[in-house]
Motif scaffolding. Sequence first.
Motif, PDB file in Angstrom:
ATOM      1  N   PRO A 153       0.811  -1.229   0.000  1.00 24.54           N
ATOM      2  CA  PRO A 153       0.000   0.000   0.000  1.00 24.54           C
ATOM      3  C   PRO A 153       0.840   1.273   0.000  1.00 24.54           C
ATOM      4  O   PRO A 153       0.333   2.334  -0.339  1.00 24.54           O
TER       5      PRO A 153
ATOM      6  N   GLU B 280      -1.988   5.335  -7.046  1.00 21.39           N
ATOM      7  CA  GLU B 280      -1.796   4.666  -5.764  1.00 21.39           C
ATOM      8  C   GLU B 280      -2.693   3.435  -5.740  1.00 21.39           C
ATOM      9  O   GLU B 280      -3.714   3.380  -6.427  1.00 21.39           O
TER      10      GLU B 280
ATOM     11  N   ASN C 268      -4.680   2.350  -3.430  1.00 18.09           N
ATOM     12  CA  ASN C 268      -6.044   2.562  -2.930  1.00 18.09           C
ATOM     13  C   ASN C 268      -6.917   3.350  -3.899  1.00 18.09           C
ATOM     14  O   ASN C 268      -8.083   3.586  -3.626  1.00 18.09           O
ATOM     15  N   GLU C 269      -6.345   3.738  -5.026  1.00 19.64           N
ATOM     16  CA  GLU C 269      -7.154   4.403  -6.052  1.00 19.64           C
ATOM     17  C   GLU C 269      -7.589   3.427  -7.147  1.00 19.64           C
ATOM     18  O   GLU C 269      -8.151   3.845  -8.151  1.00 19.64           O
TER      19      GLU C 269
ATOM     20  N   ARG D 275      -6.791  -3.977  -9.194  1.00 24.51           N
ATOM     21  CA  ARG D 275      -5.789  -4.425  -8.226  1.00 24.51           C
ATOM     22  C   ARG D 275      -5.327  -5.832  -8.548  1.00 24.51           C
ATOM     23  O   ARG D 275      -4.163  -6.159  -8.472  1.00 24.51           O
TER      24      ARG D 275
END
Lengths: 263, 368
Positions: free
Chosen positions: B92, B134, B136-137, B143
């Motif tokens: 992360p 990123e 988390n985007e 992912r």
Amino acid sequence: MKSNTRNLYLIPYVLWILLFVVAPILLILYYSFFDIEGQFTLGNYKKFFTPVYLRMTLSSFWYAFLITAFSLIIAYPTAYLLTKTKHKQLWLLLIILPTWINLLLKAYAFLGIFGTFGFANSFLELIGIGRKQLLFTDFSFVFVSVYIFIPFMVLPIYNALEKLNPSLVDAARDLGASWWTTFRRVVFPLTLDGVKSGCQAVFIPALSLFMITRLIAGNRVITLGTAIEQHFLVTQDWGMGSTIAVFLIIAMAIIMVATGNRK
Amino acid sequence: MDKNTIIRFEHVTKQYDDDPPVLDDVSFEIERGKFYTLLGPSGCGKTTILRLIAGFTEPTEGNIYFNGKVINNVPPNQRQVNTVFQDYALFPHLNVFENVAFGLRIKKMKESEIEVKVKEALRFVNLEGYENREINEMSGGQRQRVAIARAIVNEPEVLLLDEPLSALDLKLRTEMQYELRELQRRLGITFIFVTHDQEEALAMSDEIFVLNKGKIQQSGTPTDIYDEPINRFVAEFIGESNIVPGKMIKDFLVEFAGKQFECVDQGFHPNEPVEIVIRPEDLEITKRDHGKLQVRVDSLLFRGVHYEICCYDQDGNEWLVHSTKKVGVGDEIGLHFDPEAIHVMRLGETEEEFEKRLGAYHEVNHEK
Ligand SMILES: Nc1ncnc2c1ncn2[C@@H]1O[C@H](COP(=O)(O)OP(=O)(O)OP(=O)(O)O)[C@@H](O)[C@H]1O
Ligand SMILES: [Mg+2]
């Protein structure tokens, strides 16, 4: 209407902050502008920038840095091992337990341990090194401070490590990282917030330590904390004491901001 | 040993403390360049097998071979294997580019080369232009593709995928199934894919290992396993099926539901008790008197493509039928099926014995 009642609830809190946080800070600021005769002056601030006080500041920071660094070096592996043990809660309790005991009591206990005929010296003699002057040295000061602060370093790091997803470690290993690389590139960066909180919790109080400096270091170590105590209780120069306190507060604020979590 | 074999498990047992073994004397071989699926219910040991191959854990007993060498104690960072984790395990604190570049940086590859390889890997998974995002985007599906890119960029000989699609919605999931299969063909490397979804397994694999309670129940191609399940567990786990008790009168003649039927199975003892499997889609609805079996419709469920019809014969056996024809509840209908639709299972037969019997049967057929 609704927001009004909510504001009502806030009153005790705001009062508390005003009385016990804002007012004292303002008072300190106010006192820092008066000399020992009660005359308004900027002299205290001038005096702070003389070599005597600057050296004191430097030594405060140096000792606080040493204490923080040693605490970190000991606390990180400890916290890591804690996350691997079976009875985590028990071990955690054992680490927290000493923080419930009064600081002075612990300091006196160390007076006994480090004294000329204390346990530590008996041990040194037993292994053939012989008796040493332990009390009133830099070593004993840093040692006892580290002992006192370690739980405050262990806890946030332990929490950060617990939150770390173990499959991230597996993933790093899977991608070819050795243990050390995994630690450096994954584990440490992801627990950095815990390390920062721990450093804050140790560095800031360590800056203004004063009881231990006298008891354990025998006033050989003079920190800003000791200086403030001396000015208020011995020389009665409240103005100078307040000035030092102002700088201490500024330093703490800077450290808080610098190590704060940007999010 | 076959040159094509890349991974071999030899009597591997894995046990934690004094619990019953998680894997119990498991042996199998994985060939280069194929798509394998480990299929089984939750807790059967699928992830454990992957962790053993990746090196996160060691077998309690037995040996694991990689390219002919025992690798039981080789640490994971020295294995030619990469994993796509069940929860993706993306870092992360690193962006997409750095996540994918992680393995290459450890190999101390030149910066320019890393750039090229990462870009290529991201293009492979249709994520061009996402380098600076990123983690988390990114959406779940994205992912997952980053996780795949991060693994394949290292050019492993074997890619392990632990239920990578389980978090996705049905549409994305089906899409990703195609993409993964396509990817495996393009890369030509061995995939070992874990799932507990039988349809997924049937759609994607060259070969399936069906696991239950730490043992391999059956291995084979999707059609083998679907058409010739070795036992009740496999038959029930792979697709829906009607399983009824029966008796093998003699070769090519079986008795169940109080009647005798012609079948294509042989190699049983005379009058041996067996279990009969007939897939719901192999049953055809006819008029009562035209059918081989007479049943009564108990319930009817509309499933979109077909009706799922539940019937009972006079012995009380339940028969599940998939049909596009609509019938009324309570109707007396007939069921027709071909002799090939009947699959006979011997009680408590091991995979080896099953293979042997099947082999003998194929030989006989070829001689004819
Ligand atoms: N570290 C461990 N200690 C003890 N038991 C474990 C450990 N890891 C796994 N197990 C047990 O091993 C068995 C198999 O686990 P495994 O993770 O391989 O299952 P799985 O087939 O991947 O299941 P799922 O589909 O739910 O992911 C489970 O019963 C689990 O409880
Ligand atoms: Mg699993």
